[in-house]
Design a protein around this motif. Structure first.
Motif, mmCIF file in Angstrom:
data_model
loop_
_atom_site.group_PDB
_atom_site.id
_atom_site.type_symbol
_atom_site.label_atom_id
_atom_site.label_comp_id
_atom_site.label_asym_id
_atom_site.label_seq_id
_atom_site.Cartn_x
_atom_site.Cartn_y
_atom_site.Cartn_z
ATOM 1 N N ALA A 46 0.848 -1.191 0.000
ATOM 2 C CA ALA A 46 0.000 0.000 0.000
ATOM 3 C C ALA A 46 0.884 1.242 0.000
ATOM 4 O O ALA A 46 1.862 1.314 0.754
ATOM 5 N N LEU A 47 0.544 2.186 -0.842
ATOM 6 C CA LEU A 47 1.276 3.444 -0.958
ATOM 7 C C LEU A 47 0.413 4.545 -0.354
ATOM 8 O O LEU A 47 -0.704 4.777 -0.822
ATOM 9 N N TYR A 48 0.932 5.213 0.673
ATOM 10 C CA TYR A 48 0.170 6.214 1.418
ATOM 11 C C TYR A 48 0.773 7.598 1.269
ATOM 12 O O TYR A 48 1.992 7.753 1.296
ATOM 13 N N GLY A 49 -0.115 8.576 1.187
ATOM 14 C CA GLY A 49 0.291 9.950 1.405
ATOM 15 C C GLY A 49 0.357 10.188 2.903
ATOM 16 O O GLY A 49 -0.253 9.453 3.697
ATOM 17 N N LYS A 85 3.831 -1.318 3.666
ATOM 18 C CA LYS A 85 3.347 0.010 3.315
ATOM 19 C C LYS A 85 4.528 0.932 3.033
ATOM 20 O O LYS A 85 5.583 0.788 3.633
ATOM 21 N N VAL A 86 4.302 1.886 2.127
ATOM 22 C CA VAL A 86 5.268 2.940 1.853
ATOM 23 C C VAL A 86 4.526 4.252 2.053
ATOM 24 O O VAL A 86 3.425 4.441 1.519
ATOM 25 N N VAL A 87 5.109 5.155 2.833
ATOM 26 C CA VAL A 87 4.532 6.479 3.046
ATOM 27 C C VAL A 87 5.404 7.494 2.319
ATOM 28 O O VAL A 87 6.628 7.495 2.466
ATOM 29 N N PHE A 88 4.749 8.353 1.541
ATOM 30 C CA PHE A 88 5.445 9.407 0.801
ATOM 31 C C PHE A 88 5.193 10.734 1.497
ATOM 32 O O PHE A 88 4.040 11.094 1.772
ATOM 33 N N VAL A 95 8.026 6.042 11.075
ATOM 34 C CA VAL A 95 6.932 5.167 10.662
ATOM 35 C C VAL A 95 7.158 3.789 11.277
ATOM 36 O O VAL A 95 8.298 3.382 11.499
ATOM 37 N N ASP A 96 6.067 3.107 11.558
ATOM 38 C CA ASP A 96 6.095 1.774 12.147
ATOM 39 C C ASP A 96 5.141 0.870 11.373
ATOM 40 O O ASP A 96 4.570 1.277 10.381
ATOM 41 N N TRP A 97 4.948 -0.329 11.890
ATOM 42 C CA TRP A 97 3.951 -1.265 11.406
ATOM 43 C C TRP A 97 4.195 -1.668 9.958
ATOM 44 O O TRP A 97 3.349 -1.517 9.089
ATOM 45 N N ASN A 98 5.395 -2.202 9.720
ATOM 46 C CA ASN A 98 5.727 -2.762 8.412
ATOM 47 C C ASN A 98 5.698 -1.672 7.327
ATOM 48 O O ASN A 98 5.179 -1.885 6.235
ATOM 49 N N THR A 99 6.261 -0.520 7.650
ATOM 50 C CA THR A 99 6.194 0.655 6.777
ATOM 51 C C THR A 99 7.572 1.256 6.586
ATOM 52 O O THR A 99 8.396 1.233 7.494
ATOM 53 N N ARG A 100 7.793 1.813 5.403
ATOM 54 C CA ARG A 100 9.004 2.601 5.179
ATOM 55 C C ARG A 100 8.605 3.963 4.627
ATOM 56 O O ARG A 100 7.552 4.121 4.001
ATOM 57 N N LEU A 101 9.453 4.950 4.857
ATOM 58 C CA LEU A 101 9.201 6.333 4.459
ATOM 59 C C LEU A 101 10.035 6.676 3.243
ATOM 60 O O LEU A 101 11.219 6.360 3.181
ATOM 61 N N VAL A 102 9.417 7.355 2.263
ATOM 62 C CA VAL A 102 10.111 7.870 1.093
ATOM 63 C C VAL A 102 9.921 9.380 1.087
ATOM 64 O O VAL A 102 8.780 9.863 1.078
#
Length: 187
Positions: A46-49, A85-88, A95-102
């Protein structure tokens, strides 16, 4: 190549949030909630703003531990935590919970992710989706339209540089007059 889908609940007049980012109008029925949960369970990435990430991450990581949480809410919370998840964002934050930040160029990173092998990706957040749509990266649009007029707020669609031709591939009605329409991009 991965498929990229942008889908959200929206009002009949095309908004995903009312003024002030109010989402109170979009409470799903049990059937629609299960549909969204199954979608999360089938999504590879999932890609998140940033703003939608902040909303989701303020609730779902511990939603299954809240008093009165339903079995469906517990299942969704588990699926949400487990899904990569990827957060942009232009801002750096934890970020947590199986997420990386871009923090770099979103279109470049989404293009790279699409080129990888893997199951479908979901785009979460109208602002991020606008950049992906302008770059021609979205393969499918899922509109879950509630029978409510908001009169303003955050739009599902933003201005595009070119037309995007679509093919209707699914319609489904949910309780309360909510209509799901799913379209594939014609290339």
């Amino acid at each position: 190549m991965r498929k990229l889908t942008f889908g959200m609940n929206l009002s009949l007049d095309g908004y995903v949030a009312a003024p002030g980012d109010d989402l109170g109008w979009s409470v799903p029925s049990d059937e629609l909630f299960q549909w969204w949960s199954d979608r999360v369970g089938a999504t590879d990435l999932a890609l998140y703003g940033r703003r939608l990430w902040e909303t989701m991450s303020s609730h779902w990581p511990t939603a299954d531990q809240q008093p009165g949480a339903t079995p469906a809410q517990k299942e969704y919370a588990r699926r949400w935590r487990d899904m990569p998840k990827v957060v942009f964002s232009s801002k750096t934050f934890k970020v947590d919970w199986n997420t990386r930040l871009v923090t770099g160029d979103a279109v470049t990173e989404i293009t790279r992710l699409k080129a990888e092998d893997g199951a479908p990706m979901d785009m979460c957040g109208a602002t991020l989706a606008a950049a992906a749509a302008r770059a021609g990266l979205i393969d499918e649009y899922v509109l879950v339209t509630a029978p409510v007029l908001l009169g303003g707020g955050k739009p599902f669609f933003t201005a595009l540089d070119n037309w995007v031709n679509l093919t209707l591939v699914e319609t489904r009605t949910f309780p309360g007059g909510v209509l799901l329409t799913r379209y594939e991009t014609r290339r």
